[in-house]
Structure formats: C-alpha cells, structure tokens
Design an enzyme around this catalytic site. Structure first.
Site, PDB file in Angstrom:
ATOM      1  N   PHE A   1      47.336  24.476  69.437  1.00 14.09           N
ATOM      2  CA  PHE A   1      46.283  25.394  68.980  1.00 14.09           C
ATOM      3  C   PHE A   1      46.923  26.465  68.112  1.00 14.09           C
ATOM      4  O   PHE A   1      47.854  27.145  68.549  1.00 14.09           O
ATOM      5  CB  PHE A   1      45.564  26.047  70.168  1.00 14.09           C
ATOM      6  CG  PHE A   1      44.384  26.874  69.752  1.00 14.09           C
ATOM      7  CD1 PHE A   1      43.132  26.294  69.598  1.00 14.09           C
ATOM      8  CD2 PHE A   1      44.515  28.232  69.494  1.00 14.09           C
ATOM      9  CE1 PHE A   1      42.031  27.051  69.190  1.00 14.09           C
ATOM     10  CE2 PHE A   1      43.432  28.995  69.090  1.00 14.09           C
ATOM     11  CZ  PHE A   1      42.185  28.398  68.939  1.00 14.09           C
TER      12      PHE A   1
ATOM     13  N   ASP B   1      54.897  29.181  66.448  1.00 15.30           N
ATOM     14  CA  ASP B   1      53.690  29.951  66.737  1.00 15.30           C
ATOM     15  C   ASP B   1      53.917  30.662  68.063  1.00 15.30           C
ATOM     16  O   ASP B   1      53.845  30.060  69.124  1.00 15.30           O
ATOM     17  CB  ASP B   1      52.495  29.000  66.817  1.00 15.30           C
ATOM     18  CG  ASP B   1      51.197  29.702  67.211  1.00 15.30           C
ATOM     19  OD1 ASP B   1      51.255  30.853  67.688  1.00 15.30           O
ATOM     20  OD2 ASP B   1      50.135  29.082  67.068  1.00 15.30           O
TER      21      ASP B   1
ATOM     22  N   LYS C   1      48.092  38.670  69.305  1.00  7.77           N
ATOM     23  CA  LYS C   1      47.751  38.906  70.707  1.00  7.77           C
ATOM     24  C   LYS C   1      48.456  40.135  71.282  1.00  7.77           C
ATOM     25  O   LYS C   1      48.093  41.263  70.991  1.00  7.77           O
ATOM     26  CB  LYS C   1      48.018  37.650  71.541  1.00  7.77           C
ATOM     27  CG  LYS C   1      46.983  36.544  71.331  1.00  7.77           C
ATOM     28  CD  LYS C   1      47.164  35.418  72.340  1.00  7.77           C
ATOM     29  CE  LYS C   1      46.159  34.296  72.149  1.00  7.77           C
ATOM     30  NZ  LYS C   1      44.791  34.651  72.564  1.00  7.77           N
TER      31      LYS C   1
END
Length: 400
Positions: free
Chosen positions: A136, A221, A250
């Site tokens: 993702f 990532d 985040k």
C-alpha cells in the site's frame, strides 16, 4: 449546534464507515467521546499520533508558529521548513528533502523522481516500477496502482502502465522481474496495510543488491514504519539497508498533515525547478510541528522505550492468546504490531475492533484477518497494562 454520527451519513461522501461514537477530546493515549466516555487509544490515528493527543510540546510549537506565519507558498522558503529539512538530513542518509502533505504525495514524488532520473540517465525505456503484492503506497491513481492490491485500484478506468508485482519476502520473485529497464523498486520495510508483515533482512539486502546490479533506484516507503515506530528513527536503520529514496508522513507530523521525500543530492538534481510541486508542501505550521515531533522522538529515551514497550505489549497479547486462542501469530516491530487471526476466526478482525470499543479500547485492522496496534510511542506502561486488560475483556466476551 448538535452534531452526531448520523450527520456523517447525511452530509459526507460514503467512502468511509466510521465508528458509531464521535471523539471530541484527546490527551496523551486517552480519548473522550460526546457522552464523556473514555477510551484508551492503541490505534494512534493509524500510526499518526506518534506522541499521543495534544502533546504539550506540539501544542506549543503549533500555537507559537500560528502567531507568526501560516502560509507563503513555495514562491518563498520559510524557516520552519529549512529547520526541519536540516534535522532530517542530519538524522538520515539523505542530503535533500521535498515536503508535501501526505504519504501518498510523498510516494508520488518518490516514484516520479525515480522515473525521471532513470529516463534522463538511461533513456525512455527505463521506466518500469516494481512493487510488492499486497502493498500500500497511497490513494492517488499512480500510487494506488503501484500498491499491489487491485481492490483499491480497480474500477477507475485504465491504469498507469509499466508496473509489475513481486511477492514480498521472495527474492526470487524480484529476480524474475527486475531488468535493465527497471527504474525503481518500491517496498515497505514493514508491510502495514498488508498485514503488519516485517521484511526478512536477507530479502531487503538482496533487493538492494539487485537494484545496484540493474541501476535501479530502491525506494523505501516508511510512511507507517518511520519516525521511531520500530525503535529506530527509520526502519531502514534497524535493518542496516540504505535506500536511494525514502518517503515519510503519518508520525512525522504527530497528527498535523505533512509528508516528506528524502533522497541524495545526486538523485535530487533531476527534479529541477518546475518539474514537480505542491501548494501547501513545506507549510510553516506543519513544519514547525514536525520539527518538534522529530526533536522529541529522536532521543535514546524514546527510541529505547519503544523497544521496551514492544516487549510489554507483545507479551501481554500472547498471554491473553494463551487463554483465548484467537490469533495464530503476533508479529511486527516496535510499536507496530499485527495479530493474525487463527484460521477458525477468518475475516473477523472487524468484530474484534467492535468488541474492543465496547470495553473502551481503540484498535485497528490491517486487512480482514489482522488486528493492528499502533499506539503513541510514549504510551505509559500503566496505560499498556490497562489496555491489555480491556482487550482481554473484549476477547473473552467475543469468544463467549
């Protein structure tokens, strides 16, 4: 004006299905809803609230900056952005930083940079992107296509081309795909949405070597695994495998929206003025908060504490599981844990979440078969113990 959960159904686009309660206030690792009921938060805004809710250092950074300068655009630079970039460069492999607003944008920038640099160095054919199945990387059309989960990318028409998928933790699968037309390999050191699955060290090292052999860029990532989540500032430091490009978001903002792409000067030179941009990226408010987050997290006390708290949380879940065998595996690193449901409880992660809420506990899913924990990095030992007690009560009732 009285607002409730039913107003979501009336006014909001139905792409989410939020919980029935509405949080209105948070402090540390606790949240209160409209009725004043308290919840312990082991969800952390999906690994975003790295220092919990309303941390005084972050509140101070935000309010001080709010009284100085909010936005000037990238026609100008600003001091908080420069200071944050300097902090990130000093703390990582990187020499250059690009700021944006989210993990998807950080990954979009990383992928565009990798393709641009590869094409400028080796020609138009060198544009292939390799990504892991069940990964993702965001919700833009490029990043959601690169993420190897068709359920998120199907149904929107023709997809971006030149993307191929390997099996995570299977080096032979990467070897079968990588060639001299490969621009980059992108992967998460810990697959987050794919089920909290850490990479095998030999796999990451092997991918690094394959990228070197084929002049392909390695993108990590670290949107979910970064900013202290594993007990190192970034997970690549835990593994000892250095990428060419890294994305962060985040936890970087501790709850304030921000993303960043980190890379070397030699690669960064391919994004000359005008080739990529963002209106809000490098916003003074976001960068002031993120600078405070980074300064607070990147200390031995917090990072070592994450590893200690990992042991407490994992051991606690395993002890509960010994009484109520709901999970077949508890995996993850630092304060990113995934509890994989046993075969007899397949696809019931949402039921576990709902049961936890009834006991005053917020947890997450990572797919239908994994219950995920991503609490504040500074959650107290006492709060972990209380959360585990509530989790046990939830499972006891769920299993009846």
């Amino acid at each position: 004006m009285s607002l409730s959960r039913s107003d979501f159904d009336q006014y909001m686009v139905p792409n989410y299905a939020p919980a029935e309660f509405v949080p209105v206030r948070g402090a540390g690792s606790r949240v209160w809803d409209q009725a004043g009921r308290e919840y312990l938060d082991l969800a952390g805004g999906i690994a975003v609230n790295s220092l919990g809710h309303c941390h005084p250092v972050l509140v101070k950074a935000l309010t001080e900056q709010a009284n100085k300068l909010w936005h000037v655009s990238n026609v100008y630079t600003n001091e908080p952005a420069l200071a944050l970039a300097q902090q990130l460069v000093a703390s990582t492999f990187a020499e250059k930083v690009f700021f944006c607003n989210s993990g998807a944008e950080a990954n979009e920038a990383a992928l565009k940079l990798a393709r641009r640099a590869a094409i400028e160095r080796f020609g138009e054919k060198k544009h292939k992107v390799l990504s892991a199945l069940n990964s993702f990387h965001g919700r833009t059309f490029f990043t959601v296509t690169v993420g190897g989960q068709p359920k998120y990318s199907d149904g929107f028409g023709p997809k971006p081309e030149g993307i191929a998928y390997f099996e995570y933790n299977n080096l032979d699968s990467v070897k079968a795909l990588i060639d001299d037309d490969t621009a980059c390999v992108i992967l998460e050191p810990i697959q987050g949405e794919g089920g909290v699955l850490p990479a095998d060290p030999a796999f990451l090292q092997g991918v690094r070597e394959l990228c070197n052999q084929h002049n392909a860029f390695l993108i990590f990532d670290e949107v979910q695994s970064g900013m202290g989540r594993t007990g190192s500032l970034f997970a690549y430091q835990e593994y000892g495998v250095v990428p060419d490009i890294l994305s962060s978001a985040k936890s970087l903002g501790g709850g304030f929206p921000i993303g960043a792409m980190l890379t070397t000067a030699d690669i960064a030179k391919h994004l000359v003025a005008g080739t990529h941009g963002t209106t809000y990226g490098g916003n003074p408010l976001a960068c002031a908060v993120a600078g405070a987050v980074l300064a607070e997290i990147n200390t031995p006390a917090v990072l070592e504490g994450v590893k200690t708290k990992h042991q407490q949380l994992k051991a606690g879940v395993e002890a509960i599981n010994a009484k109520y065998p709901l999970f077949k595996e508890v995996r993850g690193m630092g304060l990113l844990l995934g509890c994989v449901l046993a075969d007899g409880y397949k696809d019931r992660a949402k039921e576990v979440l709902n049961a936890a809420v009834k006991e005053g506990l917020m947890v997450l899913m990572a797919g239908p078969n994994v219950v995920r924990f991503a609490p504040s990095l500074v959650i107290s030992d006492e709060e972990i113990a209380t959360a585990l007690s509530r989790f046990e009560a939830a499972i006891a009732k769920l299993l009846g």
